[in-house]
Write a protein that holds these residues in place. Structure first.
Motif, PDB file in Angstrom:
ATOM      1  N   VAL A 145      -7.392  24.791  31.644  1.00  0.00           N
ATOM      2  CA  VAL A 145      -8.775  24.571  32.246  1.00  0.00           C
ATOM      3  C   VAL A 145      -9.876  24.576  31.109  1.00  0.00           C
ATOM      4  O   VAL A 145     -10.482  23.449  31.030  1.00  0.00           O
ATOM      5  CB  VAL A 145      -9.051  25.796  33.343  1.00  0.00           C
ATOM      6  CG1 VAL A 145     -10.629  25.554  33.675  1.00  0.00           C
ATOM      7  CG2 VAL A 145      -8.296  25.571  34.538  1.00  0.00           C
ATOM      8  N   PHE A 174      -8.805  20.985  28.828  1.00  0.00           N
ATOM      9  CA  PHE A 174      -9.371  20.031  29.294  1.00  0.00           C
ATOM     10  C   PHE A 174     -10.866  19.767  29.284  1.00  0.00           C
ATOM     11  O   PHE A 174     -11.271  18.662  28.972  1.00  0.00           O
ATOM     12  CB  PHE A 174      -8.877  20.034  30.737  1.00  0.00           C
ATOM     13  CG  PHE A 174      -7.541  19.387  30.955  1.00  0.00           C
ATOM     14  CD1 PHE A 174      -6.939  18.121  30.426  1.00  0.00           C
ATOM     15  CD2 PHE A 174      -6.602  20.258  31.842  1.00  0.00           C
ATOM     16  CE1 PHE A 174      -5.611  17.924  30.776  1.00  0.00           C
ATOM     17  CE2 PHE A 174      -5.335  19.801  31.918  1.00  0.00           C
ATOM     18  CZ  PHE A 174      -4.893  18.534  31.199  1.00  0.00           C
ATOM     19  N   HIS A 175     -11.601  21.001  29.398  1.00  0.00           N
ATOM     20  CA  HIS A 175     -13.090  20.643  29.290  1.00  0.00           C
ATOM     21  C   HIS A 175     -13.688  20.545  27.800  1.00  0.00           C
ATOM     22  O   HIS A 175     -14.360  19.806  27.571  1.00  0.00           O
ATOM     23  CB  HIS A 175     -13.766  21.845  29.979  1.00  0.00           C
ATOM     24  CG  HIS A 175     -13.696  21.945  31.542  1.00  0.00           C
ATOM     25  ND1 HIS A 175     -14.465  20.893  32.292  1.00  0.00           N
ATOM     26  CD2 HIS A 175     -13.136  22.735  32.488  1.00  0.00           C
ATOM     27  CE1 HIS A 175     -14.594  21.219  33.593  1.00  0.00           C
ATOM     28  NE2 HIS A 175     -13.712  22.287  33.689  1.00  0.00           N
ATOM     29  N   LYS A 203     -13.004  17.007  26.566  1.00  0.00           N
ATOM     30  CA  LYS A 203     -14.047  16.223  27.195  1.00  0.00           C
ATOM     31  C   LYS A 203     -15.297  16.430  26.476  1.00  0.00           C
ATOM     32  O   LYS A 203     -15.973  15.420  26.045  1.00  0.00           O
ATOM     33  CB  LYS A 203     -14.381  16.606  28.534  1.00  0.00           C
ATOM     34  CG  LYS A 203     -15.080  15.617  29.342  1.00  0.00           C
ATOM     35  CD  LYS A 203     -15.031  15.716  30.661  1.00  0.00           C
ATOM     36  CE  LYS A 203     -15.955  14.536  31.442  1.00  0.00           C
ATOM     37  NZ  LYS A 203     -15.973  14.735  33.117  1.00  0.00           N
ATOM     38  N   SER A 234      -9.122  14.324  21.616  1.00  0.00           N
ATOM     39  CA  SER A 234      -7.884  13.969  22.512  1.00  0.00           C
ATOM     40  C   SER A 234      -6.772  15.202  22.191  1.00  0.00           C
ATOM     41  O   SER A 234      -5.931  15.144  22.995  1.00  0.00           O
ATOM     42  CB  SER A 234      -7.399  12.799  22.130  1.00  0.00           C
ATOM     43  OG  SER A 234      -6.770  12.503  20.967  1.00  0.00           O
ATOM     44  N   GLN A 257      -6.819  17.858  24.699  1.00  0.00           N
ATOM     45  CA  GLN A 257      -6.278  17.105  25.949  1.00  0.00           C
ATOM     46  C   GLN A 257      -4.866  17.037  25.747  1.00  0.00           C
ATOM     47  O   GLN A 257      -4.189  17.761  26.960  1.00  0.00           O
ATOM     48  CB  GLN A 257      -6.947  15.820  26.026  1.00  0.00           C
ATOM     49  CG  GLN A 257      -6.272  15.321  27.492  1.00  0.00           C
ATOM     50  CD  GLN A 257      -6.634  13.869  27.915  1.00  0.00           C
ATOM     51  OE1 GLN A 257      -6.956  13.114  26.967  1.00  0.00           O
ATOM     52  NE2 GLN A 257      -6.679  13.518  29.132  1.00  0.00           N
ATOM     53  N   ALA A 293      -3.728  20.682  26.263  1.00  0.00           N
ATOM     54  CA  ALA A 293      -3.750  21.256  27.717  1.00  0.00           C
ATOM     55  C   ALA A 293      -2.518  20.720  28.409  1.00  0.00           C
ATOM     56  O   ALA A 293      -1.930  21.345  29.418  1.00  0.00           O
ATOM     57  CB  ALA A 293      -4.793  20.560  28.466  1.00  0.00           C
ATOM     58  N   PHE A 344      -7.456  20.027  38.317  1.00  0.00           N
ATOM     59  CA  PHE A 344      -7.362  19.100  37.276  1.00  0.00           C
ATOM     60  C   PHE A 344      -7.233  17.701  37.625  1.00  0.00           C
ATOM     61  O   PHE A 344      -7.968  16.678  37.233  1.00  0.00           O
ATOM     62  CB  PHE A 344      -5.921  19.311  36.527  1.00  0.00           C
ATOM     63  CG  PHE A 344      -5.795  20.635  36.015  1.00  0.00           C
ATOM     64  CD1 PHE A 344      -6.859  21.085  35.117  1.00  0.00           C
ATOM     65  CD2 PHE A 344      -4.351  21.282  35.952  1.00  0.00           C
ATOM     66  CE1 PHE A 344      -6.784  22.609  34.822  1.00  0.00           C
ATOM     67  CE2 PHE A 344      -4.350  22.487  35.200  1.00  0.00           C
ATOM     68  CZ  PHE A 344      -5.342  23.066  34.755  1.00  0.00           C
ATOM     69  N   ASN A 360     -11.090  16.601  38.854  1.00  0.00           N
ATOM     70  CA  ASN A 360     -11.749  16.404  37.742  1.00  0.00           C
ATOM     71  C   ASN A 360     -11.224  15.272  36.654  1.00  0.00           C
ATOM     72  O   ASN A 360     -11.994  15.153  35.933  1.00  0.00           O
ATOM     73  CB  ASN A 360     -11.964  17.686  36.929  1.00  0.00           C
ATOM     74  CG  ASN A 360     -12.930  18.642  37.554  1.00  0.00           C
ATOM     75  OD1 ASN A 360     -14.011  18.625  37.397  1.00  0.00           O
ATOM     76  ND2 ASN A 360     -12.352  19.521  38.515  1.00  0.00           N
ATOM     77  N   PHE A 401      -8.846  15.172  35.131  1.00  0.00           N
ATOM     78  CA  PHE A 401      -8.197  15.406  33.605  1.00  0.00           C
ATOM     79  C   PHE A 401      -6.634  15.049  33.654  1.00  0.00           C
ATOM     80  O   PHE A 401      -5.824  14.930  32.961  1.00  0.00           O
ATOM     81  CB  PHE A 401      -8.094  17.076  33.635  1.00  0.00           C
ATOM     82  CG  PHE A 401      -9.493  17.603  33.455  1.00  0.00           C
ATOM     83  CD1 PHE A 401     -10.437  16.940  32.521  1.00  0.00           C
ATOM     84  CD2 PHE A 401      -9.595  18.781  33.959  1.00  0.00           C
ATOM     85  CE1 PHE A 401     -11.619  17.393  32.364  1.00  0.00           C
ATOM     86  CE2 PHE A 401     -11.003  19.279  33.799  1.00  0.00           C
ATOM     87  CZ  PHE A 401     -12.056  18.705  33.328  1.00  0.00           C
ATOM     88  N   ILE A 402      -6.041  15.077  34.826  1.00  0.00           N
ATOM     89  CA  ILE A 402      -4.505  14.243  35.088  1.00  0.00           C
ATOM     90  C   ILE A 402      -4.648  13.328  36.015  1.00  0.00           C
ATOM     91  O   ILE A 402      -5.544  13.284  37.219  1.00  0.00           O
ATOM     92  CB  ILE A 402      -3.501  15.423  35.542  1.00  0.00           C
ATOM     93  CG1 ILE A 402      -3.901  15.977  36.890  1.00  0.00           C
ATOM     94  CG2 ILE A 402      -3.593  16.469  34.547  1.00  0.00           C
ATOM     95  CD1 ILE A 402      -2.777  16.999  37.500  1.00  0.00           C
ATOM     96  N   TRP A 454     -16.130  25.529  38.022  1.00  0.00           N
ATOM     97  CA  TRP A 454     -15.165  26.201  37.660  1.00  0.00           C
ATOM     98  C   TRP A 454     -15.006  27.719  38.049  1.00  0.00           C
ATOM     99  O   TRP A 454     -13.823  28.381  38.316  1.00  0.00           O
ATOM    100  CB  TRP A 454     -14.649  26.208  35.990  1.00  0.00           C
ATOM    101  CG  TRP A 454     -15.883  26.966  35.354  1.00  0.00           C
ATOM    102  CD1 TRP A 454     -16.980  26.543  34.748  1.00  0.00           C
ATOM    103  CD2 TRP A 454     -15.709  28.363  34.807  1.00  0.00           C
ATOM    104  NE1 TRP A 454     -17.499  27.610  34.358  1.00  0.00           N
ATOM    105  CE2 TRP A 454     -16.871  28.690  34.259  1.00  0.00           C
ATOM    106  CE3 TRP A 454     -14.748  29.295  34.978  1.00  0.00           C
ATOM    107  CZ2 TRP A 454     -17.199  29.958  33.552  1.00  0.00           C
ATOM    108  CZ3 TRP A 454     -14.895  30.455  34.172  1.00  0.00           C
ATOM    109  CH2 TRP A 454     -16.252  30.932  33.806  1.00  0.00           C
TER     110      TRP A 454
END
Length: 279
Positions: A32, A35-36, A39, A44, A47, A50, A83, A86, A88-89, A275
């Motif tokens: 969590v 990922f944030h 961003k 990257s 990311q 994560a 995820f 938001n 993220f995936i 979150w």
């Protein structure tokens, strides 16, 4: 001021070494943060880290993995849903097929020792709440499981069999449950009974939700109990900035290094506070 670099480095070093895959104390919660962080920084590599954590979590899940919210399937499933929602995936609902099936069987047939969030029925219920919101409240299997859990918790409330320790978690579950239109009217009376509990109608902000760090706890109390805690929150932010992060002993999202990282992003990078609903 906290050193975000120190927090992120500590989590990178220890994230993959953390044996626990779960949301509140393990790899899912650490993901969590990254990922944030990716961003916000535009890096990257965070990311990718994560995503590596998520891959390890999936490999760790076996038939013996507990269903508990804090360390098991229900919390991991909620984390994965977070995820997905938001962005993220990228995945279709197939990612939840095994989760849903296993959680459904548990909801329909297994008995739980208590009504708590971390290890009891409220945690199981939170999984289905998240999944139903994501599916647009249209999945029959998810609705059936959530209804079974809601009925069982409601009966405990009416029989006054929710322990004092479990009451805050039960109240939070019922508050979230009635936000779903098809459950609002049916469980309004159960929610009202919860509001009559001492710890709910006259909450002690110092002791309520004791497993959660004070700042997240204040935000959760403000959200669920409709209290204006702006002054207390402002005061605690100042104390938090002066605390020694080197005394933190675990990596977790609930009260460890990950929690510190998320608070830092919230305070200094205007991260959305949604979150906190994972806690």
């Amino acid at each position: 001021m906290k050193q975000l670099d120190k927090i992120s480095q500590t989590l990178i070093i220890n994230g993959t070494l953390t044996e626990q895959p779960g949301l509140l104390y393990g790899k899912t919660g650490i993901a969590v943060f990254f990922f944030h962080y990716a961003k916000i920084t535009g890096n990257s590599l965070f990311q990718e880290y994560a995503l590596d954590l998520i891959e390890e979590v999936q490999k760790q899940i076996t038939v013996t993995t507990p269903l508990r919210y804090d360390i098991g399937i229900s919390g991991i499933g909620v984390g994965f849903d977070y995820f997905l929602q938001n962005g993220f995936i990228e995945a279709d609902d197939d990612i939840f097929e095994d989760f849903d099936e296993r959680m459904y069987r548990a909801a329909m047939s297994e008995k739980y020792p208590d009504l708590s969030l971390q290890g009891g029925l409220a945690g199981l219920g939170r999984y289905f709440l998240y999944r139903l919101r994501s599916s647009g409240n249209k999945d029959r299997i998810l609705q059936e499981a959530l209804t079974k859990i809601a009925q069982e918790i409601s009966l405990k409330i009416e029989a006054n069999k929710a322990s004092e320790n479990d009451q805050p978690d039960v109240y939070r579950f019922m508050r979230d449950l009635v936000t779903l239109p098809e459950y609002a009217e049916k469980y309004a009376s159960s929610l009202q009974l919860c509001k009559e509990w001492d710890c709910i109608w006259k909450p002690d902000i110092q002791t309520l939700l004791p497993n959660t760090n004070l700042l997240p706890r204040l935000y959760l109390i403000q959200h669920y109990f409709n209290m204006d805690l702006a002054e207390e929150i402002g005061r605690e932010w100042k104390k938090w900035e002066e605390d020694d992060i080197y005394t933190i002993s675990n990596m977790g999202l609930l009260n460890g290094w990950t929690a510190e990282g998320m608070l830092y992003l919230t305070c200094f990078h205007n991260l959305d506070k949604s979150w906190l609903n994972l806690l």
